[in-house]
Enzyme design. Structure first.
Site, short mmCIF file in Angstrom:
data_model
loop_
_atom_site.label_atom_id
_atom_site.label_comp_id
_atom_site.label_asym_id
_atom_site.label_seq_id
_atom_site.Cartn_x
_atom_site.Cartn_y
_atom_site.Cartn_z
N TYR A 156 0.82 -1.21 0.00
CA TYR A 156 0.00 0.00 0.00
C TYR A 156 0.85 1.27 0.00
O TYR A 156 0.43 2.30 -0.48
CB TYR A 156 -0.90 0.04 1.24
CG TYR A 156 -2.25 -0.62 1.07
CD1 TYR A 156 -2.34 -1.95 0.65
CD2 TYR A 156 -3.42 0.07 1.33
CE1 TYR A 156 -3.57 -2.56 0.51
CE2 TYR A 156 -4.66 -0.53 1.19
CZ TYR A 156 -4.72 -1.84 0.79
OH TYR A 156 -5.96 -2.44 0.65
N LYS B 129 2.97 -15.39 1.65
CA LYS B 129 3.10 -16.08 0.36
C LYS B 129 4.59 -16.40 0.19
O LYS B 129 5.23 -16.02 -0.79
CB LYS B 129 2.54 -15.19 -0.75
CG LYS B 129 2.45 -15.84 -2.11
CD LYS B 129 1.40 -16.94 -2.21
CE LYS B 129 1.50 -17.64 -3.56
NZ LYS B 129 0.66 -18.85 -3.64
N ASP C 206 -3.23 -18.07 -0.27
CA ASP C 206 -4.24 -18.73 -1.11
C ASP C 206 -4.91 -19.86 -0.33
O ASP C 206 -6.14 -20.02 -0.34
CB ASP C 206 -3.65 -19.22 -2.44
CG ASP C 206 -2.35 -20.00 -2.27
OD1 ASP C 206 -1.79 -20.03 -1.16
OD2 ASP C 206 -1.89 -20.60 -3.27
N ASP D 73 -6.29 -7.07 4.04
CA ASP D 73 -7.44 -6.39 3.45
C ASP D 73 -8.39 -7.43 2.88
O ASP D 73 -9.60 -7.41 3.12
CB ASP D 73 -6.95 -5.44 2.35
CG ASP D 73 -8.10 -4.70 1.69
OD1 ASP D 73 -9.00 -4.24 2.42
OD2 ASP D 73 -8.12 -4.61 0.44
N ASP E 101 -12.14 -9.07 4.74
CA ASP E 101 -13.46 -9.03 4.09
C ASP E 101 -14.04 -10.44 4.04
O ASP E 101 -15.23 -10.64 4.26
CB ASP E 101 -13.34 -8.50 2.65
CG ASP E 101 -13.53 -6.99 2.56
OD1 ASP E 101 -13.19 -6.30 3.53
OD2 ASP E 101 -14.00 -6.51 1.51
C1 IPM Z 1 -10.39 -1.11 4.12
C2 IPM Z 1 -10.66 -0.49 2.78
C3 IPM Z 1 -9.50 0.44 2.44
C4 IPM Z 1 -8.24 -0.41 2.36
C5 IPM Z 1 -9.69 1.29 1.19
C6 IPM Z 1 -10.98 2.07 1.22
C7 IPM Z 1 -8.53 2.19 0.95
O1 IPM Z 1 -10.86 -1.46 1.80
O2 IPM Z 1 -10.31 -0.38 5.11
O3 IPM Z 1 -10.27 -2.33 4.18
O4 IPM Z 1 -7.97 -1.02 1.31
O5 IPM Z 1 -7.53 -0.46 3.34
MN MN Z 2 -10.87 -3.50 2.58
#
Ligand code: IPM
Ligand code: MN
Length: 361
Positions: free
Chosen positions: A142, A192, A225, A249, A253
């Protein structure tokens, strides 16, 4: 500086709606504990671009120095999607994390048993899941340089750099160990390392850190993975996961979705304690449902609980909020993202009211 300051960053999309609900809950907490918080609001993301031409304006940066904690809702929306990278709402969030040296992002994924049927996975697979993902937040691909458009042998190209320094790995692994010590003492580091040198380095430093400082911890390693697959196949094998920025990230999710809806999960982004932490839902600004009263305010309300616990040592009050959420879900109240077939969903503000009312009971 007063001790009880919270900076609100409602941001974009559903952000302002869910912020309102968190404030309802905070008002109740103030009442029952007889404390009062000094609350300020500032701009971030698309709203800040529209008003100040900058996703993290100087006025907001100045407020960061005057607060004990930041409660952020969400940023971004279609309107700003086509801006150059540097000017996008997302850049405001990334700069905020960097500004506050918030290097560890804690994302709990806990299944509420009342919602075990709201998941796309089978109840027996997810019931009882309680995972803590620790994502490195201020390094890795990032932030690595060089980055951007380039040219290689005259051909146009583009690059990003995944880079980790030893100290950056050590400090997050130590945080992960601290969390693991409070739980099952099991830590899974995701990387990885079969392909990336930076991951091999991550693994080496992780092994060394655990061996030196946390010999009681049972450390395992998993390729990202495989981890993505295992999270769906048998999520209960995980307790605390530690991983780099990009992998975290993605995996956070995924683990959020195990719980039925990403609209339920809070997060805390913190540093070494010398600067305020950022508390925010894992979900985004959901521009498709903004302003319609459909958003689920639970992730935001649970983020407030994490804030109270973390920034003000209000562990008891944080628990109260978590219990109230659980109770309201048990009673069958659902926003549209988690409503089972045949259940009429309630609105964002009705959900906020229910949780606030339950707190007083
Ligand atoms: C998160 C979001 C952010 C990230 C974006 C909005 C920059 O997806 O907080 O997970 O990738 O960190
Ligand atoms: Mn995110």
């Amino acid at each position: 500086m007063a001790e009880n300051r919270i900076l609100l960053l409602p941001g974009d999309g559903i952000g302002p709606e869910i912020t309102k609900e968190a404030l309802k809950v905070l008002k109740v907490i103030e009442k029952i504990t007889n404390t009062s918080f000094e609350i300020k609001e500032a701009l971030i993301g698309g709203q800040a671009i529209d008003d100040k031409g900058d996703p993290l304006p100087i006025e907001t940066i100045n407020e960061l120095k005057q607060t004990n904690a930041v409660l952020l809702a969400a940023i971004g929306g279609y309107k700003w999607d086509n801006l150059p990278n540097e000017q996008k709402p997302e850049k405001g969030l990334l700069r905020l994390r960097k500004e506050l040296d918030a290097f560890v992002n804690i994302r709990p994924a806990k299944v509420f048993s009342a919602l075990a049927d709201a998941s796309t996975l089978k109840r027996e697979v997810i019931n009882g899941v309680d995972i803590l993902v620790l994502r490195e937040l201020t390094g890795g691909i990032y932030f690595g340089n060089p980055r951007g458009v380039s040219s290689i042998n005259g051909e146009s190209a583009c690059l990003n750099t995944m880079i980790y320094k030893e100290e950056e790995i050590k400090r997050i692994v130590k945080c992960a160990c601290e969390q693991a010590m409070k739980r099952s003492k099991k830590l899974c580091s995701v990387d990885k390392a079969n392909v990336l040198e930076v991951s091999q380095f991550w693994r080496d430093i992780t092994i060394q850190t655990v061996k030196n400082d946390y010999s009681e911890i049972e450390l395992t390693h998993m390729y990202v993975d495989n981890a993505a697959m295992q999270l769906i196949r048998n999520p209960k094998q995980f307790d605390v996961i530690v991983t780099s920025n990009l992998f975290g990230d993605i995996l956070s999710d995924e683990s959020a979705m195990l719980t039925g809806s990403i609209g339920l999960l809070p997060s805390a982004s913190i540093g070494d304690g010398s600067k305020p932490g950022i508390f925010e839902p894992v979900h985004g600004s959901a521009p498709d449902i903004a302003g319609q009263g459909k958003a689920n305010p639970i992730a935001m309300i649970l983020s407030l609980a994490m804030l109270l616990d973390n920034a003000f040592a209000m562990n008891k009050e944080a628990k109260l909020i978590q219990n109230a959420v659980e109770k309201v879900l048990k009673q069958g109240h659902r926003t549209s993202d988690i409503a089972e077939e045949g259940v009429t969903p309630i609105s964002t503000s009705q959900m906020g009211d229910k949780i606030a009312e339950t707190l007083i009971l």
